[in-house]
Design a protein around this motif. Sequence first.
Motif, mmCIF file in Angstrom:
data_model
loop_
_atom_site.group_PDB
_atom_site.id
_atom_site.type_symbol
_atom_site.label_atom_id
_atom_site.label_comp_id
_atom_site.label_asym_id
_atom_site.label_seq_id
_atom_site.Cartn_x
_atom_site.Cartn_y
_atom_site.Cartn_z
ATOM 1 N N THR A 2 0.894 -1.192 -0.028
ATOM 2 C CA THR A 2 0.089 0.159 -0.100
ATOM 3 C C THR A 2 0.800 1.256 0.151
ATOM 4 N N ARG A 281 -3.932 3.365 -2.045
ATOM 5 C CA ARG A 281 -4.329 2.551 -3.155
ATOM 6 C C ARG A 281 -3.386 1.409 -3.394
ATOM 7 N N ILE A 287 -9.208 0.736 -3.201
ATOM 8 C CA ILE A 287 -8.823 2.323 -2.591
ATOM 9 C C ILE A 287 -9.579 2.263 -1.228
ATOM 10 N N ARG A 312 -13.334 0.166 -5.379
ATOM 11 C CA ARG A 312 -12.654 -0.327 -6.583
ATOM 12 C C ARG A 312 -12.958 0.107 -7.777
#
Length: 329
Positions: A2, A281, A287, A312
Amino acid sequence: MTRVLSLLCCVLLLSACGDDDGATLPDASVAIDAGHDGGAPDAGASDAGSDAGGCGVRVTATIGPEGGTLAHCDGASLVVPPGAMSSAAELSIERVASPLAPVSPYVLAGPAFTFDAPGVLFSDSVDVVLPHDGGQRMEMAVQGEEEWIFFESCEVTETTISQSFRALGTFVALHDPTPYPERLTGLGEGRIDFTFGGIDDEIDVDPEGHAIDEDPGEGRTLTLLFRRSAESLVQVDLRFTISPEGEVTPAQIQHYDGSVGEIWSADVFAWPDDLAVTITRDEAGAIEGTVDATLHYGPDQTRPFTATFSARSELYRYPPERACELPEG
């Protein structure tokens, strides 16, 4: 893995849609400044030379105040309406042997041509007509200093694309071959849990909203629209810009409640201190984010808005011809 994303970037896309005034081109277009006297319209003469199309590289014609059309044998033409020129002058169209490559995802849809009118100041817009080989999401572009600059065109046939301009330059037809979804509603997935004005609520993307990632090349936008219309329409619209490096910055937040007909909003340009968003993201496209904002309604009403969301997105681009559907005025 991430990563936190946080930089504002926008894409340089200029659009014009065939109005009577014509589009204004960037400084890289051919300079036009004064008229010439003398001469009469003719069918045009081709200078010596050859290119991939098998025609003369350059064609010319003398056109005057009564107007006329200059056509290149490779399919391009320049249509000058009556009154657009104060006096007769020589105009030319030249096919470009090695046109500038467009930015992905665009591809060349036909040959590029340079339209020239040395010393001419058009008092009305003229029509630039280009041939194209077909394809979806067709757009016309003019060459800037280092890249093509787009103009949405409302006049697209099976073989040509045209647009009105007050200045000339080097033009080409481009199209985006990406197979985007046909429908916008229901694209992507996601959920937002929020508190607005002291009231808690939650809305999903599916089935009435959408989560889309518009990617025209070097930069793009991310839109998360959470919408519900069971009793009255309620929606939260989150918009972000994504830099070429993949970093995301909030651009705008809107809350709409159809039962009262009020749109509350905050955007980074009007209220830069009232919009705080953290967003992550991952490499798979998931997300997650939080919002802490002050939304505005009218000149002096404000309410706090806080939220957590996940989504998403799916890749989508609005068709360029959508601008042609806008009413005049």
